[in-house]
Write an enzyme that holds these catalytic residues in place. Structure first.
Site: not given
Length: 227
Positions: A9, A11, A171
């Site tokens: 991922d 951001d 995240d």
């Protein structure tokens, strides 16, 4: 034979973009004459793209949005963000070393993000990291996006990787759910943008620093997935 692959991922995982996303969110809130959001508030709103972030931030201040106003504020947000790339955004500690570690071990690297593709490419280019990634797929790269598992599996295909020797790193619950639906093991970082601890979403493993993302860990999780 296809090579093993790590899919990240963006951001909150590879790059700490929170300062710039927060600045752009507050730029759009100012246009609605609403109170600026602090970092704690930002964590409650982030994770599903700019449109949802703006909606949540307005709802938190008891303000509803019609479609036209929502579209206007999203454009303000995106224009502000795009005009300031890379801004204050930087790779998390240990990211550069982890990239080198997996490249040396023969892994392909890719990015699968719900950020728009153009902004993702611009950010990675501005940070001098483009050459490391075989594919960078955003929310508009395909006709589907995370948590649809095809976003992940098509990113792997686009990169030329082996889906049976793949690992996701993210995240959020979205990242974890996407990887699980694709049958791919997932490592969650616990320093990203979520107001719940990632352990609640039952990833394959949790790390607190990229130094812990070792080739040995990746190989163990891929073997355990039983492909």
């Amino acid at each position: 034979m296809s090579r093993p692959i790590i899919v990240f991922d963006l951001d909150g995982t590879l790059i700490d973009t929170a300062p710039d996303l927060l600045d752009s969110l507050n730029h759009s809130l100012a246009a609605s004459e609403l109170t600026a959001v602090d970092e704690a508030g930002f964590r409650r709103f982030v994770g599903h793209g700019g449109r949802v972030m703006i909606e949540r931030a307005h709802a938190a201040q008891q303000r509803s949005l019609d479609v036209a106003e929502h579209d206007r504020l999203l454009k303000l947000f995106l224009d502000h963000y795009t005009d300031n790339i890379p801004g204050k955004s930087r790779p998390y500690p240990g990211v550069i070393e982890a990239i080198a570690r997996f490249e040396k071990a023969g892994y392909l690297l890719a990015i699968c993000t719900n950020k728009y593709e153009a902004n993702s490419l611009a950010l990675i280019e501005a940070l001098g990291l483009t050459r490391h990634f075989a594919a960078i797929a955003g929310q508009d790269t395909f006709a589907f996006r995370k948590p649809d598992p095809r976003h992940l599996t098509e990113t792997i295909r686009l990169a030329g990787g082996d889906a049976h020797r793949a690992l996701m790193v993210g995240d959020s619950q979205t990242d974890i759910d996407t990887a699980k639906a694709a049958g791919i093991p997932v490592v969650a970082v616990d320093f990203g943008y979520t107001d719940r601890h990632v352990r609640e979403f039952e990833p394959s493993a949790v790390i607190s620093h990229f130094d812990a993302l070792t080739v040995e860990l990746a190989e163990r999780l891929i073997r355990a997935a039983g492909h």
